[in-house]
Design a protein around this motif. Sequence first.
Motif, mmCIF file in Angstrom:
data_model
loop_
_atom_site.group_PDB
_atom_site.id
_atom_site.type_symbol
_atom_site.label_atom_id
_atom_site.label_comp_id
_atom_site.label_asym_id
_atom_site.label_seq_id
_atom_site.Cartn_x
_atom_site.Cartn_y
_atom_site.Cartn_z
ATOM 1 N N ASP A 33 -1.382 -8.198 9.206
ATOM 2 C CA ASP A 33 -1.763 -6.925 8.952
ATOM 3 C C ASP A 33 -1.781 -5.302 8.851
ATOM 4 O OD1 ASP A 33 -3.361 -9.349 7.818
ATOM 5 O OD2 ASP A 33 -4.917 -8.835 9.991
ATOM 6 N N ARG A 34 -0.782 -5.356 10.066
ATOM 7 C CA ARG A 34 -0.813 -3.616 9.986
ATOM 8 C C ARG A 34 0.338 -3.519 9.610
ATOM 9 N NH1 ARG A 34 -3.391 -4.556 15.015
ATOM 10 N NH2 ARG A 34 -1.223 -4.498 16.391
ATOM 11 N N ILE A 35 1.468 -4.480 9.109
ATOM 12 C CA ILE A 35 2.745 -4.373 8.470
ATOM 13 C C ILE A 35 2.921 -4.587 7.302
ATOM 14 C CG2 ILE A 35 4.656 -5.608 8.435
ATOM 15 C CD1 ILE A 35 4.890 -4.099 10.826
ATOM 16 N N LEU A 36 1.673 -5.597 6.946
ATOM 17 C CA LEU A 36 1.363 -5.331 5.347
ATOM 18 C C LEU A 36 0.662 -3.994 4.739
ATOM 19 C CD1 LEU A 36 0.164 -9.357 5.374
ATOM 20 C CD2 LEU A 36 2.029 -8.234 4.116
ATOM 21 N N LYS A 37 -0.143 -3.748 5.072
ATOM 22 C CA LYS A 37 -0.616 -2.077 5.326
ATOM 23 C C LYS A 37 0.615 -1.288 4.868
ATOM 24 C CE LYS A 37 -4.346 1.115 6.586
ATOM 25 N NZ LYS A 37 -5.400 0.948 7.132
ATOM 26 N N ALA A 38 1.402 -1.200 6.209
ATOM 27 C CA ALA A 38 2.194 0.185 5.790
ATOM 28 C C ALA A 38 3.141 -0.553 4.771
ATOM 29 C CB ALA A 38 3.240 -0.548 7.688
ATOM 30 N N LEU A 39 3.569 -1.568 4.698
ATOM 31 C CA LEU A 39 4.419 -1.822 3.710
ATOM 32 C C LEU A 39 3.727 -0.732 2.422
ATOM 33 C CD1 LEU A 39 5.954 -5.502 4.056
ATOM 34 C CD2 LEU A 39 7.357 -3.022 4.255
ATOM 35 N N ALA A 40 3.137 -1.855 1.927
ATOM 36 C CA ALA A 40 2.303 -0.870 1.031
ATOM 37 C C ALA A 40 1.513 -0.001 1.100
ATOM 38 C CB ALA A 40 0.019 -1.939 1.216
ATOM 39 N N GLN A 41 2.002 1.078 1.584
ATOM 40 C CA GLN A 41 1.735 2.460 1.784
ATOM 41 C C GLN A 41 2.726 3.164 1.462
ATOM 42 O OE1 GLN A 41 0.320 3.419 5.878
ATOM 43 N NE2 GLN A 41 -2.095 3.104 4.745
ATOM 44 N N LEU A 42 3.954 2.736 1.453
ATOM 45 C CA LEU A 42 5.413 3.101 1.477
ATOM 46 C C LEU A 42 5.782 3.143 -0.490
ATOM 47 C CD1 LEU A 42 7.957 0.735 3.307
ATOM 48 C CD2 LEU A 42 7.505 2.879 3.309
ATOM 49 N N GLU A 43 4.199 2.831 -1.453
ATOM 50 C CA GLU A 43 3.767 2.914 -2.711
ATOM 51 C C GLU A 43 4.366 4.311 -3.247
ATOM 52 O OE1 GLU A 43 4.325 1.975 -6.913
ATOM 53 O OE2 GLU A 43 4.793 0.615 -5.086
ATOM 54 N N HIS A 44 3.963 5.054 -1.910
ATOM 55 C CA HIS A 44 3.249 6.509 -1.788
ATOM 56 C C HIS A 44 4.418 7.526 -1.554
ATOM 57 C CE1 HIS A 44 0.087 4.846 -4.382
ATOM 58 N NE2 HIS A 44 -0.174 4.373 -3.295
ATOM 59 N N THR A 45 5.493 7.038 -1.233
ATOM 60 C CA THR A 45 6.935 8.003 -0.291
ATOM 61 C C THR A 45 8.294 8.214 -1.167
ATOM 62 O OG1 THR A 45 7.488 6.420 0.780
ATOM 63 C CG2 THR A 45 5.913 6.990 1.936
ATOM 64 N N LEU A 46 8.515 9.038 -0.306
ATOM 65 C CA LEU A 46 9.575 9.309 -0.529
ATOM 66 C C LEU A 46 10.119 9.070 -2.511
ATOM 67 C CD1 LEU A 46 12.441 10.465 0.833
ATOM 68 C CD2 LEU A 46 12.863 8.042 1.031
ATOM 69 N N SER A 47 10.118 10.793 -2.939
ATOM 70 C CA SER A 47 10.533 10.366 -4.686
ATOM 71 C C SER A 47 11.627 11.264 -5.008
ATOM 72 C CB SER A 47 8.979 11.631 -5.184
ATOM 73 O OG SER A 47 9.639 12.753 -4.709
ATOM 74 N N GLY A 48 11.992 11.292 -6.018
ATOM 75 C CA GLY A 48 12.912 10.791 -6.882
ATOM 76 C C GLY A 48 14.165 10.182 -7.657
ATOM 77 N N TYR A 49 13.939 8.413 -6.694
ATOM 78 C CA TYR A 49 14.760 7.463 -7.137
ATOM 79 C C TYR A 49 13.827 6.676 -8.143
ATOM 80 C CZ TYR A 49 16.571 7.378 -2.469
ATOM 81 O OH TYR A 49 17.612 7.983 -1.525
ATOM 82 N N GLN A 50 14.513 6.628 -8.950
ATOM 83 C CA GLN A 50 13.426 5.331 -10.429
ATOM 84 C C GLN A 50 12.989 3.687 -9.764
ATOM 85 O OE1 GLN A 50 16.066 4.729 -13.991
ATOM 86 N NE2 GLN A 50 17.955 5.244 -12.285
ATOM 87 N N VAL A 51 13.144 4.077 -8.599
ATOM 88 C CA VAL A 51 11.822 2.640 -7.285
ATOM 89 C C VAL A 51 10.703 3.335 -7.009
ATOM 90 C CG1 VAL A 51 13.453 0.644 -8.449
ATOM 91 C CG2 VAL A 51 13.721 2.239 -6.774
#
Length: 207
Positions: A33-51
């Motif tokens: 559950d914590r791994i999945l939550k941490a992965l979901a939070q990657l949606e909001h990290t490190l801008s500048g790429y197209q994804v």
Amino acid sequence: METVAFKQMKDGTKEEFQFLDKHEDDFAKGLPDRILKALAQLEHTLSGYQVSRLEHSLQSATRAEEDGADDEMILAALIHDLGDDLAPHNHSQFAASILRPYVRPEVTWVINQHGLFQNFYYAHHLGGDRNERDYLKDHPWYQSCVDFCEKWDQASFDPDYPTKPLSHFEPLVRRIFTRTAFDPQYVGNQTMGKSAVDIAMSGVEQS
């Protein structure tokens, strides 16, 4: 017993440590559950790429799956950048540490080294040595890491690629991260102490 009585670990009793061990085992069961939550939070990290970083991770895992990679390597592709938030300068080692108790040493080594191997694609543009990875060229898993980066990591920044959602990989996350930690059938003879994988991760050839 609701809490232990000791204030220094050296004063703890057998019963207290058995009590704590049970709590730690119960807590560890929530790792998927914590791994999945941490992965979901990657949606909001490190801008500048197209994804987003999450999309990159999902795309890497999707490519690995479509190439016929085994479950452990697909999982590695999925979480390889999980450390970007908390370990921006050594995210590879962060992810490798998470994987290590649950997968074969080759997978741990590849993820531990993938940041170095990724430098091949851009370090020369920033004044660095793109071929620094070559000091590991005689390592038995060198090509495995080259392939990981070439086929899945560096290639997965395409916003038009048909990428599978996190829900697709959830059963895989739950299956592998609920294995018994350091089970020899998965990780071989390594333990929490010095082992073959520690030697491999340091770049020293195994004897």
